[in-house]
Design an enzyme around this catalytic site. Sequence first.
Site, PDB file in Angstrom:
ATOM      1  N   ILE A  10       0.830  -1.206   0.000  1.00  0.00           N
ATOM      2  CA  ILE A  10       0.000   0.000   0.000  1.00  0.00           C
ATOM      3  C   ILE A  10       0.862   1.252   0.000  1.00  0.00           C
ATOM      4  CG2 ILE A  10      -1.734   1.322   1.272  1.00  0.00           C
ATOM      5  CD1 ILE A  10      -2.794  -1.310   2.382  1.00  0.00           C
ATOM      6  N   GLY A  24       5.636   4.363   5.471  1.00  0.00           N
ATOM      7  CA  GLY A  24       5.637   5.453   6.420  1.00  0.00           C
ATOM      8  C   GLY A  24       7.016   5.677   6.997  1.00  0.00           C
ATOM      9  N   ALA A  25       7.073   6.519   8.032  1.00  0.00           N
ATOM     10  CA  ALA A  25       8.361   6.874   8.629  1.00  0.00           C
ATOM     11  C   ALA A  25       9.035   5.663   9.260  1.00  0.00           C
ATOM     12  CB  ALA A  25       8.164   7.974   9.662  1.00  0.00           C
ATOM     13  N   GLY A  48       7.900   2.168   8.771  1.00  0.00           N
ATOM     14  CA  GLY A  48       7.563   0.850   8.280  1.00  0.00           C
ATOM     15  C   GLY A  48       6.846   0.868   6.955  1.00  0.00           C
ATOM     16  N   ILE A  49       6.745  -0.314   6.367  1.00  0.00           N
ATOM     17  CA  ILE A  49       6.046  -0.516   5.104  1.00  0.00           C
ATOM     18  C   ILE A  49       4.654  -1.059   5.401  1.00  0.00           C
ATOM     19  CG2 ILE A  49       6.124  -1.730   2.896  1.00  0.00           C
ATOM     20  CD1 ILE A  49       9.144  -1.951   3.251  1.00  0.00           C
ATOM     21  N   LYS A  76       1.209  -3.014   8.983  1.00  0.00           N
ATOM     22  CA  LYS A  76       2.319  -2.065   9.039  1.00  0.00           C
ATOM     23  C   LYS A  76       3.500  -2.751   9.705  1.00  0.00           C
ATOM     24  CE  LYS A  76       3.338   2.689  10.493  1.00  0.00           C
ATOM     25  NZ  LYS A  76       2.742   3.890  11.147  1.00  0.00           N
ATOM     26  N   ASP A  97      -0.665  15.669  13.565  1.00  0.00           N
ATOM     27  CA  ASP A  97      -0.298  15.528  12.150  1.00  0.00           C
ATOM     28  C   ASP A  97      -1.534  15.287  11.296  1.00  0.00           C
ATOM     29  OD1 ASP A  97       1.379  15.534   9.959  1.00  0.00           O
ATOM     30  OD2 ASP A  97       1.947  13.429  10.145  1.00  0.00           O
TER      31      ASP A  97
END
Length: 346
Positions: free
Chosen positions: A10, A13-14, A16-17, A33, A127
Site C-alpha cells: 500500500i 511510512g516513517a 515501516g512498510i 504495518k 499531524d
Amino acid sequence: MDQYCILGRIGEGAHGIVFKAKHVETGEIVALKKVALRRLEDGIPNQALREIKALQEIEDSQYVVQLKAVFPHGAGFVLAFEFMLSDLAEVVRHAQRPLAPAQVKSYLQMLLKGVAFCHANNIVHRDLKPANLLISASGQLKIADFGLARVFSPDGGRLYTHQVATRWYRAPELLYGARQYDQGVDLWAVGCIMGELLNGSPLFPGENDIEQLCCVLRILGTPSPRVWPEITELPDYNKISFKEQAPVPLEEVLPDASPQALDLLGQFLLYPPRQRIAASQALLHQYFFTAPLPAHPSELPIPQRPGGPAPKAHPGPPHVHDFHVDRPLEESLLNPELIRPFIPEG
C-alpha cells in the site's frame, strides 16, 4: 505473519512498510504495518509506541482507524489495522473541480467527530492532513497515523517539540517555535483541511517555514501582540519581522463558499490557539444544519487505488531549506520574491 497472505504493498511510512493482506482463516482484509528495528538494543521506536498507545486510548471511536492486533515479526513487529480503500488526499487529487458543498460538509463532519473524540480523551494528533484521513469502501472517513500523537497534559506544563505536523497544516505557534501547545494545533489543521476541500487546493502551500508564515500572513494579516498577546513569548518571534499586512476577507479567498462555511472556517483559522473553536462546538455550528445538508457517506467519491505498484504518497511540502537564525535568509528560501512584500524596508 503465517496467519496472513500478503496481497500487495500500500505504501511506506516513517517507521515501516504497509501491506494489504488477507487473514488466512477468516478472509478478513487488513492493512499490515511492518516496523523493523534497526538494532534490537534500541527498542521500539517512540513514534510506533505513541501510535499504539494513542489507538489503545481511543479504540472505541468509529471515526478512528481500528488497531486490530500487534505481534512480533523477525527483528521487529507488525501492526494490523482495518483496511481502508483510499484517503482524502486521493479524493482531492482526483476531483475534477472542488467538491460539492454537501460532500465537504460530510467529510468535515466525520473529521470533527474523530477529532472531538480524540480531544475528549486528551489525545492530540499533531499531524492531521488529508493523507492521514482514510476512506473506507463505504465512504466512511477515519483518522489514521498516530505516530506523532501525544497524550495531552491538561495542566499545560509539559514541553513538546515544535517540529510536528506537515508544514501546510502547521499552526502559527508551531512555526514560531512553540514548545507548549495544546489541541489548538489540531484545530488549525482542521481549518486548513476545510479550506482545501472548499478550494480544491491547499490554502497555505509554503515550501519552507518562512514561506509558510508568509502564506498565512498573506490571508490572515500580520499577527500582532494586540491580536495575539502570547506571540511575544514564542521562541522565534523576534528572529524575523514582517511588514504590517491587513487580512484579506475570506469571501475573497473562497468566493464560492457559503457565509456559514466562511464563518466556521474563520473560527478555526485564528492566531490565538485558545480562541479557535473546539471540535465539539464546531459540530453544532449552523453550517452543518443549513442546506445542503451533509451527504451520506455512500454518496461520497471513493477513488480506487489501482492495482500493481502502490500509488505515490500525496505530494506534501518539501522539508528542506528551513529557516535557521544563523543561516543567511536568502539561502533559506526557495522563492525569495514570495516574502519580499513582508520584509520591512530600510
